[in-house]
Design a protein around this motif. Structure first.
Motif, PDB file in Angstrom:
ATOM      1  N   THR A 137      31.205  77.241  53.785  1.00 34.78           N
ATOM      2  CA  THR A 137      32.300  77.702  53.615  1.00 34.78           C
ATOM      3  C   THR A 137      33.198  78.132  51.998  1.00 34.78           C
ATOM      4  OG1 THR A 137      33.182  75.830  53.600  1.00 34.78           O
ATOM      5  CG2 THR A 137      32.630  76.282  55.847  1.00 34.78           C
ATOM      6  N   GLY A 138      32.370  78.185  51.425  1.00 33.93           N
ATOM      7  CA  GLY A 138      32.988  79.159  50.043  1.00 33.93           C
ATOM      8  C   GLY A 138      33.318  77.706  49.688  1.00 33.93           C
ATOM      9  N   TRP A 139      33.937  77.504  48.178  1.00 34.92           N
ATOM     10  CA  TRP A 139      34.541  76.697  47.433  1.00 34.92           C
ATOM     11  C   TRP A 139      34.643  77.023  45.809  1.00 34.92           C
ATOM     12  CZ3 TRP A 139      31.727  74.788  42.688  1.00 34.92           C
ATOM     13  CH2 TRP A 139      31.301  75.018  42.698  1.00 34.92           C
ATOM     14  N   PHE A 140      34.347  78.011  44.739  1.00 34.11           N
ATOM     15  CA  PHE A 140      34.413  78.137  44.181  1.00 34.11           C
ATOM     16  C   PHE A 140      34.791  79.365  44.088  1.00 34.11           C
ATOM     17  CE2 PHE A 140      31.919  80.082  39.836  1.00 34.11           C
ATOM     18  CZ  PHE A 140      32.767  79.472  39.527  1.00 34.11           C
ATOM     19  N   THR A 141      36.039  79.287  43.745  1.00 32.81           N
ATOM     20  CA  THR A 141      37.543  80.310  43.981  1.00 32.81           C
ATOM     21  C   THR A 141      36.932  81.932  43.146  1.00 32.81           C
ATOM     22  OG1 THR A 141      39.303  78.497  44.490  1.00 32.81           O
ATOM     23  CG2 THR A 141      39.639  80.895  43.158  1.00 32.81           C
ATOM     24  N   PRO A 142      36.795  81.317  42.155  1.00 33.10           N
ATOM     25  CA  PRO A 142      36.657  82.983  41.540  1.00 33.10           C
ATOM     26  C   PRO A 142      35.001  83.317  42.137  1.00 33.10           C
ATOM     27  CG  PRO A 142      36.026  81.551  39.163  1.00 33.10           C
ATOM     28  CD  PRO A 142      36.084  80.469  40.909  1.00 33.10           C
ATOM     29  N   MET A 151      41.346  82.148  48.776  1.00 35.04           N
ATOM     30  CA  MET A 151      40.297  80.483  49.603  1.00 35.04           C
ATOM     31  C   MET A 151      41.099  79.658  50.423  1.00 35.04           C
ATOM     32  SD  MET A 151      38.243  78.845  48.717  1.00 35.04           S
ATOM     33  CE  MET A 151      37.004  78.979  47.419  1.00 35.04           C
ATOM     34  N   MET A 152      40.694  79.739  51.397  1.00 31.53           N
ATOM     35  CA  MET A 152      41.616  79.085  52.523  1.00 31.53           C
ATOM     36  C   MET A 152      41.842  77.261  52.415  1.00 31.53           C
ATOM     37  SD  MET A 152      39.762  81.167  55.720  1.00 31.53           S
ATOM     38  CE  MET A 152      38.043  80.499  54.952  1.00 31.53           C
ATOM     39  N   GLU A 153      42.558  77.112  52.769  1.00 29.78           N
ATOM     40  CA  GLU A 153      43.039  75.445  52.627  1.00 29.78           C
ATOM     41  C   GLU A 153      41.655  74.890  52.789  1.00 29.78           C
ATOM     42  OE1 GLU A 153      43.265  71.342  53.780  1.00 29.78           O
ATOM     43  OE2 GLU A 153      43.622  73.273  55.548  1.00 29.78           O
ATOM     44  N   HIS A 154      40.825  73.482  52.839  1.00 28.76           N
ATOM     45  CA  HIS A 154      40.172  73.082  52.710  1.00 28.76           C
ATOM     46  C   HIS A 154      39.747  73.239  54.251  1.00 28.76           C
ATOM     47  CE1 HIS A 154      37.048  69.972  53.963  1.00 28.76           C
ATOM     48  NE2 HIS A 154      36.361  70.011  52.961  1.00 28.76           N
ATOM     49  N   ASP A 155      40.831  72.358  55.484  1.00 27.53           N
ATOM     50  CA  ASP A 155      40.426  72.404  56.917  1.00 27.53           C
ATOM     51  C   ASP A 155      39.816  73.218  57.375  1.00 27.53           C
ATOM     52  OD1 ASP A 155      39.952  69.705  56.316  1.00 27.53           O
ATOM     53  OD2 ASP A 155      42.051  68.880  57.924  1.00 27.53           O
ATOM     54  N   THR A 156      41.311  74.710  57.354  1.00 25.66           N
ATOM     55  CA  THR A 156      41.126  75.750  57.289  1.00 25.66           C
ATOM     56  C   THR A 156      39.481  76.616  57.198  1.00 25.66           C
ATOM     57  OG1 THR A 156      43.045  76.306  57.112  1.00 25.66           O
ATOM     58  CG2 THR A 156      42.307  78.116  57.395  1.00 25.66           C
ATOM     59  N   ARG A 157      38.935  76.180  56.734  1.00 20.47           N
ATOM     60  CA  ARG A 157      37.560  76.629  56.125  1.00 20.47           C
ATOM     61  C   ARG A 157      36.424  76.469  57.583  1.00 20.47           C
ATOM     62  NH1 ARG A 157      36.167  74.719  50.339  1.00 20.47           N
ATOM     63  NH2 ARG A 157      38.942  74.527  49.821  1.00 20.47           N
ATOM     64  N   ALA A 208      26.404  71.157  54.359  1.00 22.14           N
ATOM     65  CA  ALA A 208      26.824  70.089  53.548  1.00 22.14           C
ATOM     66  C   ALA A 208      28.197  70.016  53.700  1.00 22.14           C
ATOM     67  CB  ALA A 208      26.091  70.200  51.857  1.00 22.14           C
ATOM     68  N   GLY A 209      28.799  69.585  54.932  1.00 20.02           N
ATOM     69  CA  GLY A 209      29.987  69.308  55.128  1.00 20.02           C
ATOM     70  C   GLY A 209      30.087  67.585  55.173  1.00 20.02           C
ATOM     71  N   SER A 210      31.068  66.881  54.428  1.00 24.51           N
ATOM     72  CA  SER A 210      30.992  66.082  53.788  1.00 24.51           C
ATOM     73  C   SER A 210      32.724  65.434  54.427  1.00 24.51           C
ATOM     74  CB  SER A 210      30.382  65.570  52.609  1.00 24.51           C
ATOM     75  OG  SER A 210      31.045  65.996  51.458  1.00 24.51           O
ATOM     76  N   VAL A 297      39.772  70.097  42.629  1.00 22.55           N
ATOM     77  CA  VAL A 297      40.727  71.061  42.520  1.00 22.55           C
ATOM     78  C   VAL A 297      39.838  71.334  44.526  1.00 22.55           C
ATOM     79  CG1 VAL A 297      41.795  72.838  42.989  1.00 22.55           C
ATOM     80  CG2 VAL A 297      41.228  71.732  40.350  1.00 22.55           C
ATOM     81  N   GLN A 298      39.097  71.738  44.083  1.00 24.24           N
ATOM     82  CA  GLN A 298      39.218  72.470  46.223  1.00 24.24           C
ATOM     83  C   GLN A 298      37.869  71.489  46.490  1.00 24.24           C
ATOM     84  OE1 GLN A 298      39.956  75.147  46.026  1.00 24.24           O
ATOM     85  NE2 GLN A 298      40.297  76.796  44.537  1.00 24.24           N
ATOM     86  N   SER A 299      37.812  70.065  45.985  1.00 23.09           N
ATOM     87  CA  SER A 299      36.856  69.256  47.224  1.00 23.09           C
ATOM     88  C   SER A 299      37.785  68.206  47.276  1.00 23.09           C
ATOM     89  CB  SER A 299      35.656  69.168  46.718  1.00 23.09           C
ATOM     90  OG  SER A 299      35.312  67.455  47.935  1.00 23.09           O
ATOM     91  N   GLN A 300      37.846  67.849  48.477  1.00 25.22           N
ATOM     92  CA  GLN A 300      38.715  66.503  49.259  1.00 25.22           C
ATOM     93  C   GLN A 300      37.629  65.222  49.323  1.00 25.22           C
ATOM     94  OE1 GLN A 300      40.322  67.504  53.048  1.00 25.22           O
ATOM     95  NE2 GLN A 300      41.850  69.202  52.110  1.00 25.22           N
ATOM     96  N   ASN A 301      37.033  65.871  48.730  1.00 28.64           N
ATOM     97  CA  ASN A 301      35.574  64.470  49.225  1.00 28.64           C
ATOM     98  C   ASN A 301      35.499  63.348  48.160  1.00 28.64           C
ATOM     99  OD1 ASN A 301      35.455  66.284  51.470  1.00 28.64           O
ATOM    100  ND2 ASN A 301      33.723  67.280  50.627  1.00 28.64           N
TER     101      ASN A 301
END
Length: 374
Positions: A137-142, A151-157, A208-210, A297-301
């Motif tokens: 879903t994309g995690w590397f902002t640059p 960069m969407m909020e985690h769940d929004t992705r 790889a969603g966790s 920063v980007q991962s909630q896991n």
């Protein structure tokens, strides 16, 4: 709904009789998965990837999974900075092989679902059904900013990914698709050819969603959940959790894959000395810090503490569970890995072309003796 039995009936490599499936990870990118300045003959070229694919195919491995990357992570190596597109990579390798399964890793927000459908089914037909998508879903902002995609909020992705996947999955089945979602809209969409195997109706899907949202997305749409093990005990708990979620919530069977950097040498000392050399002495710690900073920063896991503890594993092979030792020790560790219930492992090496022959000659026969491989 497509099941594992459908893929098995179609003869897909990812659903063969081997108890522990094996693949390699990241050979389309510079340095592959080892964040190191250690000497290596490996290059992320088509020629090198063909050599690797031929070695894997001859030894009966199942798959190759690339990393979707658009820019490097800085540091002395600019880790993964040179990288081949994963769709054209898969199409080219499928055309010169007959048994291996290839995946295209795709950052969903960067690719229109109609384009993705067409590309995937084209490669699926080139490979005669030996193809799949690794959904990210994309995690590397640059990288997202390169495409002008916020960069969407985690769940929004994952809400976005659900709409994307619903369009793609419908287009694999029929034409004239109209979809009016919160994020995506298509009108009277067509896509031909359709997937190669009528039994499955689509390529194999990995994610790889966790997180909570990520696991539900994977359980609903995919065939394998890809995860990184901290240890065997937590790995077994992860396998149990995701398989139960898929069965109880979606009435589906979900497979699992993990990743392991592997160093196998004639003696344990040789193996451990080399691991220490490429990780601790030659590791590109600057690039590693850049990766971990973004992930925190980007991962909630995962917690910041976990990333500090496992930075060495990022250097060794993108955070995978390290397996280091003699052929016998490596085989025993892979047996223990299989005992967690995991269905397969993507093995990473500093120099695939140089290290694969020894692994194939010395470890694969032991895995057969152990009943993990046919």
């Amino acid at each position: 709904m497509t099941t594992s039995d459908d893929f098995r009936a179609a003869g897909n490599p990812m659903f063969n009789g081997n108890k522990l499936k094996l693949g390699v990870f990241g050979t389309n990118c510079s340095s592959a998965c080892a964040i190191t300045t250690a000497e290596s003959t490996f290059e992320p070229t088509f020629e090198h990837n063909v050599e690797i694919a031929k070695k894997l195919e001859a030894a009966g491995w199942e798959c190759m999974v690339p990393i979707a990357r658009w820019r490097g992570f800085g540091g002395p190596t600019n880790f993964n900075g040179v990288n081949m597109d994963t769709f054209t990579w898969a199409a080219a390798l499928a055309a010169v092989t007959t048994k291996l399964q290839f995946f295209s890793t795709t950052h969903i927000p960067t690719l229109n679902p109609i384009v993705a459908t067409k590309m995937a089914t084209t490669i699926d037909n080139i490979s005669k059904g030996r193809y799949g998508l690794n959904l990210v879903t994309g995690w590397f902002t640059p990288e997202m900013e390169m495409f002008g995609v916020p960069m969407m909020e985690h769940d929004t992705r994952y809400e976005y990914a659900t709409e994307w996947m619903e369009i793609v999955d419908t287009l694999w089945k029929k034409n004239g698709v109209t979809y009016d979602g919160q994020f995506l809209k298509v009108k009277d969409a067509f896509s031909e050819p359709k997937p190669y195997n009528k039994e499955t109706g689509r390529p194999v899907l990995i994610c790889a969603g966790s997180s909570g949202k990520g696991l539900h997305f994977t359980a609903k749409f995919c065939d394998f959940n890809f995860g990184f093990m901290q240890d065997m005990e937590s790995g077994a708990a992860w396998v149990k959790k995701v398989k139960e979620l898929a069965r109880e919530e979606y009435k589906r069977e979900l497979g699992t894959f993990t990743a392991c950097p592997v160093v196998v040498r004639e003696t344990e000392k040789e193996a451990r000395d080399y691991y220490d050399y490429y990780v601790n002495q030659k590791g590109d710690w600057e690039a590693c810090e850049n990766i971990c900073e973004v992930l925190q920063v980007q991962s909630q896991n995962h917690s910041a503490e976990m990333y500090q503890k496992f930075k060495e594993r990022f250097i060794a092979g993108w955070g995978g569970y390290p397996i280091v030792g003699t052929p016998e020790q490596v085989a025993d560790k892979l047996v223990a890995l299989s005992d967690t219930g995991v269905d397969g492992a993507l093995l990473t090496m500093v120099d695939y072309n140089e290290e694969l022959p020894f692994f194939n000659d010395r470890v694969m026969p032991l895995l057969k003796q152990a009943g993990l491989r046919n």
